[in-house]
Structure formats: structure tokens, C-alpha cells
Motif scaffolding. Structure first.
Motif, PDB file in Angstrom:
ATOM      1  N   ILE A   1      -2.822   6.141  -0.615  1.00 11.03           N
ATOM      2  CA  ILE A   1      -3.503   7.246   0.037  1.00 11.03           C
ATOM      3  C   ILE A   1      -2.685   8.494  -0.270  1.00 11.03           C
ATOM      4  CG2 ILE A   1      -2.329   6.938   2.268  1.00 11.03           C
ATOM      5  CD1 ILE A   1      -5.055   7.737   3.564  1.00 11.03           C
ATOM      6  N   GLU A   2      -3.367   9.566  -0.588  1.00 13.31           N
ATOM      7  CA  GLU A   2      -2.667  10.820  -0.886  1.00 13.31           C
ATOM      8  C   GLU A   2      -2.586  11.657   0.369  1.00 13.31           C
ATOM      9  OE1 GLU A   2      -2.979  14.845  -3.642  1.00 13.31           O
ATOM     10  OE2 GLU A   2      -4.397  13.224  -3.979  1.00 13.31           O
ATOM     11  N   ALA A   3      -1.373  12.032   0.747  1.00 12.73           N
ATOM     12  CA  ALA A   3      -1.166  12.993   1.832  1.00 12.73           C
ATOM     13  C   ALA A   3      -1.283  14.380   1.210  1.00 12.73           C
ATOM     14  CB  ALA A   3       0.202  12.789   2.477  1.00 12.73           C
ATOM     15  N   HIS A   4      -2.041  15.254   1.857  1.00 11.30           N
ATOM     16  CA  HIS A   4      -2.291  16.578   1.284  1.00 11.30           C
ATOM     17  C   HIS A   4      -2.313  17.627   2.388  1.00 11.30           C
ATOM     18  CE1 HIS A   4      -5.015  19.843  -0.105  1.00 11.30           C
ATOM     19  NE2 HIS A   4      -4.257  19.729  -1.174  1.00 11.30           N
ATOM     20  N   ARG A   5      -1.542  18.673   2.182  1.00  6.52           N
ATOM     21  CA  ARG A   5      -1.563  19.832   3.081  1.00  6.52           C
ATOM     22  C   ARG A   5      -1.988  21.040   2.258  1.00  6.52           C
ATOM     23  NH1 ARG A   5       0.900  18.766   7.972  1.00  6.52           N
ATOM     24  NH2 ARG A   5       2.680  17.372   7.908  1.00  6.52           N
ATOM     25  N   ALA A   6      -2.980  21.765   2.736  1.00  4.76           N
ATOM     26  CA  ALA A   6      -3.473  22.937   2.015  1.00  4.76           C
ATOM     27  C   ALA A   6      -2.375  23.982   1.825  1.00  4.76           C
ATOM     28  CB  ALA A   6      -4.668  23.539   2.753  1.00  4.76           C
TER      29      ALA A   6
ATOM     30  N   PHE B   1       0.862  -1.175   0.000  1.00  6.74           N
ATOM     31  CA  PHE B   1       0.000   0.000   0.000  1.00  6.74           C
ATOM     32  C   PHE B   1       0.898   1.224   0.000  1.00  6.74           C
ATOM     33  CE2 PHE B   1      -2.947   3.206   1.328  1.00  6.74           C
ATOM     34  CZ  PHE B   1      -4.153   2.784   0.786  1.00  6.74           C
ATOM     35  N   GLY B   2       0.491   2.256  -0.736  1.00  6.43           N
ATOM     36  CA  GLY B   2       1.343   3.421  -0.905  1.00  6.43           C
ATOM     37  C   GLY B   2       0.839   4.678  -0.232  1.00  6.43           C
ATOM     38  N   VAL B   3       1.786   5.560   0.037  1.00  2.00           N
ATOM     39  CA  VAL B   3       1.522   6.920   0.496  1.00  2.00           C
ATOM     40  C   VAL B   3       2.170   7.826  -0.530  1.00  2.00           C
ATOM     41  CG1 VAL B   3       1.958   8.642   2.293  1.00  2.00           C
ATOM     42  CG2 VAL B   3       1.465   6.270   2.932  1.00  2.00           C
ATOM     43  N   THR B   4       1.365   8.690  -1.134  1.00  2.00           N
ATOM     44  CA  THR B   4       1.879   9.565  -2.173  1.00  2.00           C
ATOM     45  C   THR B   4       1.431  10.985  -1.901  1.00  2.00           C
ATOM     46  OG1 THR B   4       2.185   9.740  -4.576  1.00  2.00           O
ATOM     47  CG2 THR B   4      -0.057   9.273  -3.798  1.00  2.00           C
ATOM     48  N   GLY B   5       1.920  11.916  -2.680  1.00  2.00           N
ATOM     49  CA  GLY B   5       1.557  13.320  -2.525  1.00  2.00           C
ATOM     50  C   GLY B   5       2.704  14.198  -2.987  1.00  2.00           C
ATOM     51  N   TRP B   6       2.433  15.482  -3.030  1.00  5.17           N
ATOM     52  CA  TRP B   6       3.445  16.438  -3.457  1.00  5.17           C
ATOM     53  C   TRP B   6       4.479  16.651  -2.359  1.00  5.17           C
ATOM     54  CZ3 TRP B   6       3.141  16.983  -8.400  1.00  5.17           C
ATOM     55  CH2 TRP B   6       1.907  16.980  -9.047  1.00  5.17           C
ATOM     56  N   LYS B   7       5.571  17.288  -2.693  1.00  2.47           N
ATOM     57  CA  LYS B   7       6.625  17.636  -1.737  1.00  2.47           C
ATOM     58  C   LYS B   7       6.012  18.449  -0.586  1.00  2.47           C
ATOM     59  CE  LYS B   7      11.060  19.935  -1.444  1.00  2.47           C
ATOM     60  NZ  LYS B   7      12.108  20.667  -2.151  1.00  2.47           N
ATOM     61  N   ASN B   8       6.468  18.160   0.622  1.00  4.09           N
ATOM     62  CA  ASN B   8       6.021  18.840   1.850  1.00  4.09           C
ATOM     63  C   ASN B   8       4.544  18.617   2.176  1.00  4.09           C
ATOM     64  OD1 ASN B   8       8.602  19.970   2.349  1.00  4.09           O
ATOM     65  ND2 ASN B   8       8.167  21.580   0.869  1.00  4.09           N
ATOM     66  N   SER B   9       3.989  17.525   1.673  1.00  6.57           N
ATOM     67  CA  SER B   9       2.575  17.242   1.941  1.00  6.57           C
ATOM     68  C   SER B   9       2.367  16.405   3.200  1.00  6.57           C
ATOM     69  CB  SER B   9       1.943  16.530   0.744  1.00  6.57           C
ATOM     70  OG  SER B   9       2.570  15.272   0.532  1.00  6.57           O
ATOM     71  N   GLY B  10       3.435  15.937   3.810  1.00  9.94           N
ATOM     72  CA  GLY B  10       3.312  15.147   5.031  1.00  9.94           C
ATOM     73  C   GLY B  10       3.483  13.655   4.850  1.00  9.94           C
ATOM     74  N   LYS B  11       4.005  13.239   3.686  1.00 16.11           N
ATOM     75  CA  LYS B  11       4.157  11.804   3.392  1.00 16.11           C
ATOM     76  C   LYS B  11       5.049  11.100   4.412  1.00 16.11           C
ATOM     77  CE  LYS B  11       5.943  12.385  -0.670  1.00 16.11           C
ATOM     78  NZ  LYS B  11       6.037  13.843  -0.739  1.00 16.11           N
ATOM     79  N   THR B  12       6.224  11.637   4.650  1.00 16.41           N
ATOM     80  CA  THR B  12       7.190  10.948   5.507  1.00 16.41           C
ATOM     81  C   THR B  12       6.700  10.872   6.947  1.00 16.41           C
ATOM     82  OG1 THR B  12       8.997  11.586   4.049  1.00 16.41           O
ATOM     83  CG2 THR B  12       9.592  10.896   6.280  1.00 16.41           C
ATOM     84  N   GLY B  13       6.123  11.940   7.456  1.00 13.18           N
ATOM     85  CA  GLY B  13       5.567  11.908   8.810  1.00 13.18           C
ATOM     86  C   GLY B  13       4.449  10.892   8.922  1.00 13.18           C
TER      87      GLY B  13
ATOM     88  N   ILE C   1      -5.328   6.178  -6.345  1.00 13.61           N
ATOM     89  CA  ILE C   1      -5.477   6.845  -5.048  1.00 13.61           C
ATOM     90  C   ILE C   1      -6.882   6.538  -4.546  1.00 13.61           C
ATOM     91  CG2 ILE C   1      -5.537   9.040  -3.813  1.00 13.61           C
ATOM     92  CD1 ILE C   1      -3.374  10.024  -5.774  1.00 13.61           C
ATOM     93  N   VAL C   2      -6.940   5.732  -3.492  1.00 13.66           N
ATOM     94  CA  VAL C   2      -8.220   5.216  -2.992  1.00 13.66           C
ATOM     95  C   VAL C   2      -8.704   5.962  -1.751  1.00 13.66           C
ATOM     96  CG1 VAL C   2      -7.860   2.940  -4.036  1.00 13.66           C
ATOM     97  CG2 VAL C   2      -7.056   3.378  -1.688  1.00 13.66           C
ATOM     98  N   ALA C   3      -7.904   6.928  -1.268  1.00 10.63           N
ATOM     99  CA  ALA C   3      -8.283   7.744  -0.116  1.00 10.63           C
ATOM    100  C   ALA C   3      -7.363   8.955  -0.064  1.00 10.63           C
ATOM    101  CB  ALA C   3      -8.192   6.953   1.185  1.00 10.63           C
ATOM    102  N   VAL C   4      -7.801   9.961   0.690  1.00  8.19           N
ATOM    103  CA  VAL C   4      -6.992  11.170   0.888  1.00  8.19           C
ATOM    104  C   VAL C   4      -6.904  11.439   2.380  1.00  8.19           C
ATOM    105  CG1 VAL C   4      -6.903  13.685   0.542  1.00  8.19           C
ATOM    106  CG2 VAL C   4      -7.561  12.190  -1.356  1.00  8.19           C
TER     107      VAL C   4
END
Length: 163
Positions: A110-115, A4-16, A129-132
Motif C-alpha cells: 500500500i502506498e502512503a501518500h501525503r499531498a 505485505f508492504g507499506v511504501t511511499g516517498w519520504k515524509n509520506s506517513g509510512k512509519t506512522g 502497489i495494490v492500494a493507496v
């Protein structure tokens, strides 16, 4: 092996998020490995160290081992980057492999997303991407969880992969 993956743009909170998920899921008694994609050149070795010198001398692979851990470093030497499936095949069996990055991989994510990043959601144009997990409430057609609700995100992932 379940992936299962965690994806998203840079600084979106993926690593945390990855760090919290590994801690939460292993706390529940499951074994977890991780695989992270880096878009840039990186080195786990340092100039002057013996293993670095072996690679610089031309070794294709170097294993660095101690009684606490071991690491295998492979130099591509202009060869093509290995596929996600190839890399997954190098891991020992575990209950779950969490993959950070690999936006184009065919596995569920799952996409990690920070506004605050100002980046648009990837989910509307990516069926893998099955969830955000977000720090705000974007309108989307997949399940939405708060980025800091590690328990709910772990529950979702474990249910999705059948654990």
C-alpha cells in the motif's frame, strides 16, 4: 508467512501508518513482525558500548541479549546487502510481516501518500502497489483509503493476505 508492504516517498506517513497497523492488527489477535529498509547508514549501537566495541574490533555478528530482548547485529563488511527474502528468512514465524520501504520488492504494497510532500504517486507505475492510503483524493485505478483510516487499511491488508 504472509508479507505485505507499506511504501511511499519520504515524509509520506509510512512509519506512522506502520505503527498504527501493528497496533490494530495485534489488537485483533494476530502476530506481527516488521522489517524496515533504511537507505542510509544507521547504527543501533553506540560508541563505547561493549557490543559496539566488539563490532569495531572486527566481529561479523554480535548478539546483545538481556532477559527482556535480544538483538543480532551483522556487519556486512563490504558484502552485498541481503535481499528481502534473505532477511524475511531470519524472522521467527508470525501471522504477518509488515515491510516498510523496499519499493522495488515484488510483494504487495500500500502506498502512503501525503499531498503536502509534493511527490507524485508511485502506484500508477508500480503494479505491486495494490492500494493507496492518502490524505487527499487522487484519481487512481487501485483502492483508495484515507491515510488516517487505520481500521479500513487493516481490513484491506488482512483480506488481501487471507487472514
Amino acid at each position: 508467512m504472509r508479507v505485505f508492504g507499506v511504501t511511499g516517498w519520504k515524509n509520506s506517513g509510512k512509519t506512522g501508518l506502520m505503527e498504527r497497523l501493528v497496533s490494530e492488527i495485534t489488537r485483533r489477535g494476530f502476530t506481527v513482525s516488521t522489517l524496515k529498509h533504511a537507505h542510509h547508514s544507521f547504527d543501533v549501537d553506540h560508541a563505547g558500548k561493549d557490543s559496539y566495541r566488539h563490532r569495531e574490533a572486527g566481529a561479523s555478528q554480535v548478539i546483545l541479549a538481556s532477559r527482556n530482548r535480544w538483538a543480532l547485529m551483522s556487519e556486512l563488511r563490504d558484502a552485498e546487502e541481503p535481499s528481502l527474502d534473505t532477511l524475511l528468512g531470519k524472522l521467527d514465524p508470525v501471522d504477518l510481516v509488515l515491510v516498510e520501504g523496499y519499493k522495488r520488492g515484488g510483494h504487495d504494497k500500500i502506498e502512503a501518500h501525503r499531498a503536502a510532500t509534493g511527490q507524485p504517486l508511485i502506484a500508477p507505475t508500480d503494479e505491486t502497489i495494490v492500494a493507496v492510503a492518502s490524505d487527499n483524493s487522487p484519481e487512481i485505478s487501485v483502492p483508495l483509503m484515507h491515510l488516517d483510516d487505520t481500521t479500513a487499511i487493516a481490513d484491506f491488508i488482512l483480506a488481501r493476505v487471507g487472514l
